[in-house]
Design an enzyme around this catalytic site. Structure first.
Site, short mmCIF file in Angstrom:
data_model
loop_
_atom_site.label_atom_id
_atom_site.label_comp_id
_atom_site.label_asym_id
_atom_site.label_seq_id
_atom_site.Cartn_x
_atom_site.Cartn_y
_atom_site.Cartn_z
N ASN A 124 -2.98 50.15 38.88
CA ASN A 124 -3.96 50.43 39.95
C ASN A 124 -4.85 51.62 39.58
OD1 ASN A 124 -1.69 52.09 40.23
ND2 ASN A 124 -1.93 52.32 42.43
N HIS A 160 -1.67 62.79 43.57
CA HIS A 160 -2.96 63.02 44.23
C HIS A 160 -3.11 64.54 44.29
CE1 HIS A 160 -3.14 58.83 45.58
NE2 HIS A 160 -1.87 58.95 45.94
N ASP A 165 8.11 56.32 40.39
CA ASP A 165 6.89 56.01 41.13
C ASP A 165 5.98 57.24 41.20
OD1 ASP A 165 4.99 54.63 42.54
OD2 ASP A 165 6.15 54.44 44.39
N HIS A 176 10.92 50.03 44.30
CA HIS A 176 11.13 51.03 45.37
C HIS A 176 11.66 50.45 46.69
CE1 HIS A 176 7.11 49.62 46.20
NE2 HIS A 176 6.51 50.46 45.41
N HIS A 222 5.57 45.16 44.61
CA HIS A 222 5.53 46.09 45.74
C HIS A 222 5.61 45.24 47.00
CE1 HIS A 222 3.75 49.83 47.76
NE2 HIS A 222 3.84 48.94 48.73
O1 DOR Z 1 2.69 55.79 47.74
C1 DOR Z 1 2.27 55.09 46.84
N1 DOR Z 1 1.34 55.55 45.99
N2 DOR Z 1 2.72 53.85 46.71
C2 DOR Z 1 2.15 52.97 45.86
O2 DOR Z 1 2.56 51.84 45.82
C3 DOR Z 1 0.99 53.37 45.04
C4 DOR Z 1 1.01 54.81 44.82
C5 DOR Z 1 -0.27 55.33 44.23
O3 DOR Z 1 -0.72 54.78 43.24
O4 DOR Z 1 -0.81 56.31 44.75
#
Ligand code: DOR
Length: 441
Positions: free
Chosen positions: A94, A308, A304, A233, A179
């Site tokens: 992603n 951010h 995971d 997860h 997911h």
């Molecule tokens: O909390 C999440 N953040 N869950 C995810 O599935 C993606 C991930 C992200 O890429 O920020």
């Protein structure tokens, strides 16, 4: 006579026969021999008092490159990984653009060469538009498998309709990592989290039923398509009941944060730093995950790692993005759980090395055995250390465990015989190579 490039001496080695006090000899990047070897090496590394574990494979990380490099990139993400004792990472699709084409996969591999501190592989992202290409994408070198998002999370990748989920599962043979959150239910209930809602509502909106519905649908279609799936997860007691009856077709991942944090305490203490998908839930779900770890229902632990920036995370919920950092804290947090008696070291090794290797069909990694890559996570099981934001290499610069004291710490990270981390410092150059997989050798 010098017969080994390097010998690790004085440690307890976690071999296929269990823990043994022995020297470990490395030749040409591979495990070559056990025994009294210290007189026959060009380089002898004293690891007295330390435990040599198989290299930790973190099979779920988001390193944001290309497109979101202000949060992380392949160099900073993998630097955090080796500082935390991780030797291989499988990175999620992603990014921007998403990793849904051969060009995007090769672009990531090109970016990782000479910049990645760990060995690496990338997931091919599934989307309704690239279903016809998945069979060839999953065969490319450096690809760990296919990733499918059944519920929207960070980024645009989504396969939510039954017919598309089935189409993806029917296209190819390798492991599909999924997911599981039900997009229909998320959309129906999104008004629960309008502006001003407290972040604890995240776990109400994306509730246990949201996860259970998606996992139930996935298992039905996996059986119809005769395709093995890996459920990422898993966060609820309800899904664990279902998954233990579907062990022939589905493997299971849990995250350290779901085993460590719980609602409402995590939201009160950490606010949006605890916001992730699927959410941190109540202690009764957390306890059910531990039971599933102990019962053997869980196959692997991934971090995971989903960074951010603090600025982004500090936006008011629900504008705050979901995701916690974790690649650097996986080993210390899980060793602390070992020291607290919540799982054995043997079980942890299975979850972090042999488990990911089995699930994805990794070639030559996942155990300390003759002929396998000499990927080693060398730890001090008794070191007491405090995790802090200063130690975190991620560009995002934070961890939900800031200030937490743990027992157990990585001291060396070794990849194919080369020391890349020693005493909290990276060593040498980023030597990461693509991980190889048995089905595409
Ligand atoms: O909390 C999440 N953040 N869950 C995810 O599935 C993606 C991930 C992200 O890429 O920020």
């Amino acid at each position: 006579m010098v017969s080994f490039n390097r010998v690790f001496t004085g440690g307890t080695v976690w071999t296929a026969n269990g823990p043994i006090e022995t020297d470990l000899g490395v030749r040409k990047g591979r495990v070559a021999a056990f025994g009294h070897l210290r007189d026959s090496a060009a380089d002898v590394v004293d690891v007295k008092g330390l435990t040599i574990l198989p290299g930790v494979i973190d099979s779920q990380v988001h390193f944001r490159e290309p497109g979101l490099e202000h949060k992380e990139d392949l160099e900073s993400g993998t630097r955090g990984a080796v500082l935390g004792g991780v030797t291989s990472v499988f990175e999620m699709p992603n990014t921007d653009p998403p990793t849904t084409t051969e060009e995007a996969i090769n672009d990531k591999i090109g970016r990782a060469l000479n910049r990645s501190w760990t060995d690496f592989a990338f997931f091919a992202g599934a989307s309704p538009e690239n279903v016809a290409d998945l069979k060839s994408l999953e065969q490319l070198p450096g690809v760990s498998g296919v990733k499918m998002f059944m519920g929207s999370s960070t980024g645009s990748l989504l396969v939510s309709d039954d017919k598309d989920v089935l189409r993806v599962l029917k296209s190819g043979n390798r492991r599909v990592a999924v997911h599981c959150e039900d997009e229909g239910r998320l959309r129906e209930r999104i008004s629960m989290v309008s502006d001003g809602a407290p972040v604890a509502m995240h776990a109400e909106w994306r509730d246990a039923e949201t996860a259970l519905r998606a996992t139930t649908r996935l298992l039905r279609f996996a059986r119809e398509a005769k395709r093995r799936v890996h459920t990422l997860h898993i966060s609820t007691a309800d899904e664990m009941v279902l998954l233990r009856d579907n062990r022939d077709i589905a493997t299971v991942e849990v995250l350290p944060q779901h085993l460590t944090l719980s609602a409402p305490e995590a939201y009160e203490r950490l606010g949006t730093l605890a916001q992730q998908n699927p959410p941190i839930r109540t202690a009764s779900h957390r306890d059910a995950l531990w039971q599933a770890v102990r019962d053997g229902v869980v196959d692997c632990i991934g971090s995971d790692h989903a960074p951010h920036t603090l600025e982004e995370k500090q936006k008011p919920y629900p504008q705050s993005p979901s995701g916690l950092t974790g690649v650097q804290t996986l080993v210390p947090i899980m060793l602390d759980h070992v020291n607290a008696g919540r799982l054995t070291l043997q079980r942890l090794v299975d979850l972090t090395s042999a488990g990911p290797s089995r699930i994805y069909g990794v070639a030559g990694k996942g155990r300390i055995s003759a002929g396998y890559d000499a990927d080693l996570t060398i730890v001090d099981l008794k070191a007491r250390r405090t995790i802090s934001n200063d130690w975190i290499a991620s560009k995002s610069g934070w961890t939900a465990y800031d200030g937490q004291t743990v027992t157990g710490w990585p001291v060396f990270t070794v990849i194919r015989g080369q020391i890349v981390m020693r005493d909290d410092e990276v060593v040498g150059n980023p030597i990461g190579s693509p991980v190889r997989f048995s089905e595409t050798l």
